[in-house]
Motif scaffolding. Structure first.
Motif, mmCIF file in Angstrom:
data_model
loop_
_atom_site.group_PDB
_atom_site.id
_atom_site.type_symbol
_atom_site.label_atom_id
_atom_site.label_comp_id
_atom_site.label_asym_id
_atom_site.label_seq_id
_atom_site.Cartn_x
_atom_site.Cartn_y
_atom_site.Cartn_z
ATOM 1 N N GLY A 107 -20.903 -16.175 0.197
ATOM 2 C CA GLY A 107 -21.575 -16.808 -0.933
ATOM 3 C C GLY A 107 -20.617 -17.169 -2.044
ATOM 4 N N LEU A 108 -19.567 -16.345 -2.220
ATOM 5 C CA LEU A 108 -18.599 -16.593 -3.281
ATOM 6 C C LEU A 108 -17.849 -17.895 -3.054
ATOM 7 C CD1 LEU A 108 -17.075 -15.689 -5.813
ATOM 8 C CD2 LEU A 108 -15.529 -14.389 -4.316
ATOM 9 N N VAL A 109 -17.372 -18.120 -1.828
ATOM 10 C CA VAL A 109 -16.597 -19.334 -1.570
ATOM 11 C C VAL A 109 -17.485 -20.573 -1.679
ATOM 12 C CG1 VAL A 109 -16.889 -19.505 0.943
ATOM 13 C CG2 VAL A 109 -14.764 -20.273 -0.114
ATOM 14 N N GLN A 110 -18.764 -20.444 -1.343
ATOM 15 C CA GLN A 110 -19.682 -21.565 -1.510
ATOM 16 C C GLN A 110 -19.899 -21.853 -2.988
ATOM 17 O OE1 GLN A 110 -23.183 -20.548 0.747
ATOM 18 N NE2 GLN A 110 -22.138 -20.726 2.716
ATOM 19 N N ALA A 111 -20.035 -20.797 -3.788
ATOM 20 C CA ALA A 111 -20.188 -20.978 -5.232
ATOM 21 C C ALA A 111 -18.922 -21.580 -5.848
ATOM 22 C CB ALA A 111 -20.516 -19.638 -5.890
ATOM 23 N N ILE A 112 -17.756 -21.161 -5.345
ATOM 24 C CA ILE A 112 -16.483 -21.710 -5.840
ATOM 25 C C ILE A 112 -16.397 -23.206 -5.559
ATOM 26 C CG2 ILE A 112 -14.000 -21.739 -5.349
ATOM 27 C CD1 ILE A 112 -14.153 -18.687 -5.108
ATOM 28 N N PHE A 113 -16.835 -23.624 -4.376
ATOM 29 C CA PHE A 113 -16.830 -25.050 -4.045
ATOM 30 C C PHE A 113 -17.679 -25.841 -5.046
ATOM 31 C CE2 PHE A 113 -19.112 -28.590 -2.045
ATOM 32 C CZ PHE A 113 -18.057 -29.392 -1.655
ATOM 33 N N PHE A 114 -18.886 -25.362 -5.305
ATOM 34 C CA PHE A 114 -19.779 -26.082 -6.218
ATOM 35 C C PHE A 114 -19.276 -26.000 -7.662
ATOM 36 C CE2 PHE A 114 -22.904 -25.395 -2.706
ATOM 37 C CZ PHE A 114 -23.133 -26.730 -2.441
ATOM 38 N N ALA A 115 -18.545 -24.937 -7.991
ATOM 39 C CA ALA A 115 -17.914 -24.883 -9.320
ATOM 40 C C ALA A 115 -16.877 -25.990 -9.452
ATOM 41 C CB ALA A 115 -17.272 -23.510 -9.538
ATOM 42 N N GLY A 116 -16.124 -26.209 -8.368
ATOM 43 C CA GLY A 116 -15.176 -27.326 -8.364
ATOM 44 C C GLY A 116 -15.886 -28.658 -8.526
ATOM 45 N N CYS A 117 -17.031 -28.792 -7.855
ATOM 46 C CA CYS A 117 -17.832 -30.020 -8.003
ATOM 47 C C CYS A 117 -18.246 -30.226 -9.451
ATOM 48 C CB CYS A 117 -19.071 -29.937 -7.115
ATOM 49 S SG CYS A 117 -18.750 -29.983 -5.341
ATOM 50 N N MET A 118 -18.641 -29.154 -10.101
ATOM 51 C CA MET A 118 -19.102 -29.234 -11.486
ATOM 52 C C MET A 118 -17.983 -29.699 -12.410
ATOM 53 S SD MET A 118 -20.841 -26.236 -13.802
ATOM 54 C CE MET A 118 -19.352 -25.251 -13.834
ATOM 55 N N ILE A 119 -16.793 -29.147 -12.230
ATOM 56 C CA ILE A 119 -15.651 -29.545 -13.062
ATOM 57 C C ILE A 119 -15.263 -30.997 -12.781
ATOM 58 C CG2 ILE A 119 -13.224 -29.091 -13.579
ATOM 59 C CD1 ILE A 119 -13.777 -26.153 -12.722
ATOM 60 N N GLY A 120 -15.183 -31.344 -11.510
ATOM 61 C CA GLY A 120 -14.783 -32.699 -11.128
ATOM 62 C C GLY A 120 -15.754 -33.758 -11.588
ATOM 63 N N ALA A 121 -17.065 -33.429 -11.576
ATOM 64 C CA ALA A 121 -18.064 -34.412 -12.006
ATOM 65 C C ALA A 121 -17.854 -34.807 -13.461
ATOM 66 C CB ALA A 121 -19.472 -33.845 -11.805
ATOM 67 N N GLY A 122 -17.511 -33.826 -14.298
ATOM 68 C CA GLY A 122 -17.252 -34.143 -15.701
ATOM 69 C C GLY A 122 -15.986 -34.945 -15.888
ATOM 70 N N VAL A 123 -14.930 -34.551 -15.183
ATOM 71 C CA VAL A 123 -13.638 -35.234 -15.323
ATOM 72 C C VAL A 123 -13.722 -36.680 -14.833
ATOM 73 C CG1 VAL A 123 -11.251 -35.295 -14.516
ATOM 74 C CG2 VAL A 123 -12.284 -33.113 -15.181
ATOM 75 N N PHE A 124 -14.212 -36.860 -13.616
ATOM 76 C CA PHE A 124 -14.238 -38.212 -13.057
ATOM 77 C C PHE A 124 -15.375 -39.054 -13.621
ATOM 78 C CE2 PHE A 124 -11.608 -36.066 -9.870
ATOM 79 C CZ PHE A 124 -10.572 -36.985 -9.787
ATOM 80 N N GLY A 125 -16.411 -38.405 -14.150
ATOM 81 C CA GLY A 125 -17.436 -39.164 -14.855
ATOM 82 C C GLY A 125 -16.851 -39.875 -16.059
ATOM 83 N N HIS A 126 -15.966 -39.171 -16.786
ATOM 84 C CA HIS A 126 -15.305 -39.789 -17.943
ATOM 85 C C HIS A 126 -14.289 -40.840 -17.504
ATOM 86 C CE1 HIS A 126 -13.331 -40.285 -21.786
ATOM 87 N NE2 HIS A 126 -12.177 -39.972 -21.215
ATOM 88 N N LEU A 127 -13.481 -40.514 -16.498
ATOM 89 C CA LEU A 127 -12.461 -41.459 -16.048
ATOM 90 C C LEU A 127 -13.077 -42.736 -15.495
ATOM 91 C CD1 LEU A 127 -9.928 -39.055 -14.266
ATOM 92 C CD2 LEU A 127 -9.700 -40.138 -16.509
#
Length: 513
Positions: free
Chosen positions: A112-132
């Motif tokens: 469950g931890l590695v799955q949560a880590i993946f979606f945490a990466g998605c959350m960070i990337g969505a903000g970064v690339f949403g702005h870019l």
């Protein structure tokens, strides 16, 4: 330089020219959804297949295979001891990460931890690339970058030497994968005319469900090697960059808000030409916060640096968009908890995993079709309310049903209806949210709501491990609360897709008069 001079191409003034918005240019001259938009839509939306592969591969790579007693006499020791106690993994130790690294019993939390880590990466990337995507990279440039990163990180994941290296690479993959659908959706729908945008937007999600269905088939071909599965599901991202993106155009709306009016008009003329139509030579494009030369207003001066792009800070500065964003964030988070929770819960159904994933992906498709057919008849708001409440009611009912005997089938049916309703809602929210915000901040706002969705995805695996009935109860409550919150949002059907914050503010004021 005045705004007219900028948008007229800098040659002379706007004298003798008709200045129209992109929506009007598409509706009156270029065509709202012709051959050009169809080809462009299919090419761009195929990126959703890639996101499905990178996101849902965890269902198969991180599954817990069956264990068999190697002695054959049933005298093996503690199952938690694994091979040391005489147990063997069906399919071999390389069949999944769980088998290779012994992620069972006290180590099971790591799945469950590695799955949560993946979606945490998605959350960070969505903000970064949403702005870019709203700023200098653009929609197409951002999509190109995230697909390259997806392919590279996905292939590297297959060579992870241990669990923590695997987790780190899943974080990096999530950072890029979480923005693929976001960039693809906006790029695919912005060149579509207003009357066809809703149905086109809903149709993008067939590609995501199709990707999940394809994944179930791919995974069935590599049941004994999770590493080979990662390689095979990552290479398509690199192929997409080389074979598809060169034939994709940047959004004319992004060109326009970046003050590249000549490029915007060039794309609109290409749309018209491919659709068998033409743009009159006296037509130029304008943003929706500018005056019209033909009206004799002379076109007001606009600070191009303020209009060209925006950030999430600009969204919060406006009371109108601030309220919409807060509601959208909460609603998307609740919808994501239910959607991903019901999707990941297939591992607890004790049925053939490949068939279960395939059936779930196919069950979502009628929801998209029904919503697409009803979207422009009933509007975004009523459908979002109805589908969320439908999912909430059936998930709540499922929490009262025991999972034994024939009642297990009844609870399974409640789950199917629940994912049917939430799949429609979850994807309808992309269209709804995109229409609630202007072009200058659209991807930034979508990036923020996408981050909320990823937070919901992080929570979903934690809900699934709570047992059998509790997850259904939480999914039901989430659906009901989300449905009632949608009541507070405005309807966007048949309203213009605004380009700038000022254009939206003026447009909303005029509707209240």
């Amino acid at each position: 330089m005045s705004t007219e001079a900028l948008l007229a191409g800098g040659g002379g003034g706007g004298e003798g020219r008709r200045r129209v918005s992109i929506d009007d240019a598409l509706a009156w001259h270029a065509g709202e959804f012709g051959r050009w938009q169809l080809r462009h839509f299919v090419l761009v939306s195929s990126a959703w297949l890639l996101e499905a592969l990178h996101t849902m591969v965890i269902i198969f790579a991180d599954r817990e295979p069956a264990m068999v007693c190697a002695a054959g006499d049933g005298r093996c020791g503690d199952r938690c001891a694994g091979p040391a106690a005489g147990w063997e993994w069906a399919g071999g130790h390389a069949s999944s990460t769980v088998a290779e690294w012994g992620l069972v019993c006290g180590e099971r939390y790591k799945v469950g931890l590695v799955q949560a880590i993946f979606f945490a990466g998605c959350m960070i990337g969505a903000g970064v690339f949403g702005h870019l995507s709203d700023s200098f990279l653009g929609r197409k440039g951002s999509l190109q970058v995230v697909c390259v990163l997806n392919g590279v990180f996905g292939v590297l994941t297959a060579f992870a030497p241990n669990y923590w290296a695997y987790a780190a690479l899943r974080l990096l993959t999530g950072f890029s994968a979480g923005s693929v659908g976001l960039c693809s959706f906006v790029l695919a729908t912005e060149p579509v005319g207003p009357s066809r945008r809703g149905a086109a937007g809903m149709s993008t999600f067939y590609f995501f469900s199709g990707g999940i269905a394809a994944l179930s088939g791919i995974a069935a071909l590599f049941p004994s090697s999770w590493r080979a599965l990662y390689v095979v599901t990552s290479i398509p991202s690199l192929v997409f960059v080389v074979a598809v993106l060169p034939f994709v155009s940047e959004s004319p709306r992004w060109y326009l808000v970046r003050r590249r009016a000549g490029d915007a008009l060039r794309v609109v003329r290409a749309i018209a030409s491919c659709n068998g139509r033409s743009i009159p030579v006296d037509v130029t494009l304008k943003l929706d916060d500018e005056g019209d030369d033909d009206a004799g207003g002379g076109g007001k001066e606009v600070d191009s640096s303020a209009s060209a792009s925006g950030s999430i800070i600009d969204v919060f500065r406006s009371r109108t968009t601030r309220f919409r964003l807060v509601l959208s964030v909460v609603i998307n988070l609740l919808a994501s908890v239910v959607y991903y929770g019901l999707s990941l819960n297939v591992v607890n159904l004790k049925t053939n995993l490949y068939i279960s994933v395939l059936v779930n992906s196919l069950a979502e498709m009628p929801a998209y079709l029904l919503t697409a057919l009803l979207l422009d008849r009933f509007g975004r708001k009523p459908l979002a309310i109805g589908t969320m409440l439908l999912s909430g009611i059936f998930c709540s009912a499922g929490s009262f049903i025991a999972g034994a005997g024939a009642m297990r089938v009844a609870r399974l049916a409640c789950g199917v209806v629940g994912i049917f309703g939430m799949a429609a809602t979850y994807n309808l929210l992309f269209i709804y949210t995109a229409e609630l915000f202007p072009t200058a901040v659209r991807n930034a706002a979508l990036g923020c709501t996408s981050q909320a969705s990823q937070m919901g995805a992080i929570l979903a695996p934690l809900v699934v491990v709570l047992g059998e009935r509790v997850p259904f109860a939480l999914f039901g409550v989430s659906g009901l609360i989300g449905g009632f919150l949608v009541f507070c949002l405005p309807e966007t059907m048949n309203k213009p897709m605004y380009d700038t914050m000022a254009g939206l503010e003026e447009g909303e004021k005029s509707l209240l008069k």
